[in-house]
Every structure is written in structure tokens, then in C-alpha cells.
Design an enzyme around this catalytic site. Structure first.
Site, PDB file in Angstrom:
ATOM      1  CG  ASP A   1      -0.276  -0.470   2.503  1.00  0.00           C
ATOM      2  OD1 ASP A   1       0.971  -0.386   2.609  1.00  0.00           O
ATOM      3  OD2 ASP A   1      -0.986  -0.925   3.417  1.00  0.00           O
TER       4      ASP A   1
ATOM      5  CG  ASN B   1      -9.317  -0.379  11.198  1.00  0.00           C
ATOM      6  OD1 ASN B   1      -8.360  -1.054  10.834  1.00  0.00           O
ATOM      7  ND2 ASN B   1      -9.771   0.646  10.492  1.00  0.00           N
TER       8      ASN B   1
ATOM      9  CG  HIS C   1      -6.056  -1.581   8.368  1.00  0.00           C
ATOM     10  ND1 HIS C   1      -6.134  -0.505   9.209  1.00  0.00           N
ATOM     11  CD2 HIS C   1      -4.725  -1.751   8.140  1.00  0.00           C
ATOM     12  CE1 HIS C   1      -4.936  -0.035   9.463  1.00  0.00           C
ATOM     13  NE2 HIS C   1      -4.049  -0.785   8.834  1.00  0.00           N
TER      14      HIS C   1
END
Length: 271
Positions: free
Chosen positions: A87, A153, A155
């Protein structure tokens, strides 16, 4: 000479949660060495049968010591390895200290010479064209090893609960980041404040990650206790994207016993 400490580690504990293998080490240090030892063995074996090997690298604090050790192994022929990354922030320059390109060039690219190191150009003038370009690069050959961490969270890469798609048709896409994820980057020391963290990012999608032949997910330290607990206990859904790992027989989750005993869930009790 190879680092012989990598071959003299104490045994770790194993759990099988659905189709996911979980390895529990005595400390974060032993976790890192254990993961590096397995990566070394896997990569060296592949290089005996394949001309090239492809690896998707992760960033963040969970990967720091792993990458530091991995790039020092002299028996891995990096000239036959192609590197990608998971990413990158949208609109961020490669020279920005918070850029994942900056992180990977400093931690990996400055220490080894791979056959290719394909970076996501976060500041590309045409972001959708950049998605198409990187998709083509990723599809040149199968991904042999994908490295991961897990966000607070749940991810994986930047597949947030609100944008994660277990059947995503894309290879890489643009997503909006949750405030919690952006704050995690501030807490990790990569940005000075929340406003400095970009709101959007490129991310490899969940099917792209799951198509890797091998997945190593590192979750060291007591601050990852709740994340590991949710990954292993919650229903498999995009509400906590990391739960998808429980459907992946090629995936290994590495964690350790750094958590206080009272915080451990039932999967950690007695180990």
C-alpha cells in the site's frame, strides 16, 4: 556467515484456528527470528526450483525487526527476487518520511539489490492509471510470499472495514482511510499530527493478498493482543477484515506472549 541464532530457537506453540496456523513465541524477539527463519527456508527452497521469486513487503513497526534480519541473510539470492509493496498514501512524495516507499527504500532497498523493486507511485499524476500499471506488474507472475501486519481496526494492507471486499474484482484500488487508521500512523511516529496523514491511499485488495502462495502475518507485542483476539474469535466478515486469514491454509499468524496473562483470550490460556 549465516546468523546461527536463527536455527537455534526454542520451539513455539502452535494453534490451528479454522484453516489458519497460529504460532505463539515467548517474546517479540523470538517471534521475529522464527518468522525470518521460516521465510529464509521457504525462499531458499523456492529458488532451487524457480528462476525468480516474488515478495510483497509490508511496512510499519510490526515489520521493522523482521526486515532488518531478513536483508542480512547471505544465502538468499536477492538478484533473483522481485519485490512489491502492499500500500501507499495517495499524493505523498517518495521522499516524505511517512511514505512507504521511503520506509522500504531505507529498510530494504539500501541494503540489498533485488532483480526488481516495483513501487506504488503515491504521487502519480493519474492515480487510476497508476492502479492499472501496478495491477499489470502484480500479474506478471504469482506472488510467492505476502507479508502482512494487522491494523487496530482489523485492516490488512489498507482494506478498512468500510471498504474491504472479500470478492473484490480489483487487484489494487484507492480507498478512504478511517480516522483510527490515520491516528495509528501518528502514534507510530510516522506523522506529526492527524492532519498531516493523507486521507486516501492505494491498497492491494484482499483477493490479491489471499492469492499469494504463502502469507506471513506478524502481530508482535502486547498492543496487538486485542487485534489477535478479534482476528481469531470474531465472525469472518469485513467488519474485521483480518478474520479472512482464518480461511487461508497458506497463512501463518505470528504472535507472542508479551501480553499480561489477564488480557489473553482463551486461545492463549495455558500456553
Amino acid at each position: 556467515m549465516p546468523d546461527r541464532t536463527l536455527s537455534s530457537l526454542p520451539d513455539c506453540e502452535y494453534l490451528q484456528i479454522d484453516r489458519l496456523t497460529v504460532k505463539i513465541y515467548n517474546s517479540s524477539t523470538e517471534l521475529t527470528k522464527g518468522a525470518v527463519r521460516l521465510a529464509q527456508s521457504y525462499l531458499e527452497t523456492l529458488l532451487t526450483t524457480q528462476e525468480t521469486v516474488s515478495i510483497v513487503l509490508a511496512t510499519g513497526n510490526s515489520q521493522l525487526h523482521f526486515l532488518d534480519l531478513l536483508v542480512t541473510i547471505p544465502t538468499i539470492d536477492w538478484s533473483r527476487i522481485i519485490l512489491y509493496h502492499l500500500d501507499e498514501y495517495l499524493g505523498i512524495a517518495a521522499e516524505h518520511p511517512g511514505s512507504f516507499r521511503y520506509y522500504l527504500k531505507e529498510k530494504v532497498g539500501s541494503k540489498i539489490t533485488p532483480r526488481r523493486f516495483y513501487f506504488i507511485e503515491g504521487d502519480a499524476l493519474q492515480p487510476l492509471a497508476e492502479c492499472r500499471r501496478y495491477s499489470k506488474l502484480l500479474q506478471q507472475q504469482p506472488i510467492d510470499l505476502c507479508l502482512l501486519g494487522i491494523g487496530d481496526n482489523g485492516h490488512i494492507a489498507f482494506n478498512e472495514p468500510g471498504v474491504a471486499d472479500f470478492k473484490d474484482p480489483d487487484v489494487i484500488k484507492l480507498v478512504k482511510l478511517e480516522t483510527k487508521t490515520r491516528q495509528q500512523q501518528v502514534n507510530g511516529g510516522y506523522f506529526s499530527n492527524l492532519n498531516a496523514v493523507p486521507q486516501y491511499a492505494y491498497t492491494l485488495t484482499i483477493p490479491t493478498i489471499c492469492n499469494a502462495k504463502k502469507i506471513f502475518c506478524l502481530a508482535p507485542g502486547k498492543h496487538k493482543v486485542d487485534v489477535v483476539k478479534k482476528t481469531l474469535n470474531e465472525a469472518i466478515s469485513t467488519n474485521f477484515p483480518a478474520t479472512i486469514l482464518r480461511t487461508q491454509p497458506q497463512a501463518i499468524l505470528f504472535c507472542d506472549r508479551n501480553a499480561p496473562r489477564q488480557q489473553r483470550d482463551r486461545f492463549f490460556s495455558g500456553v
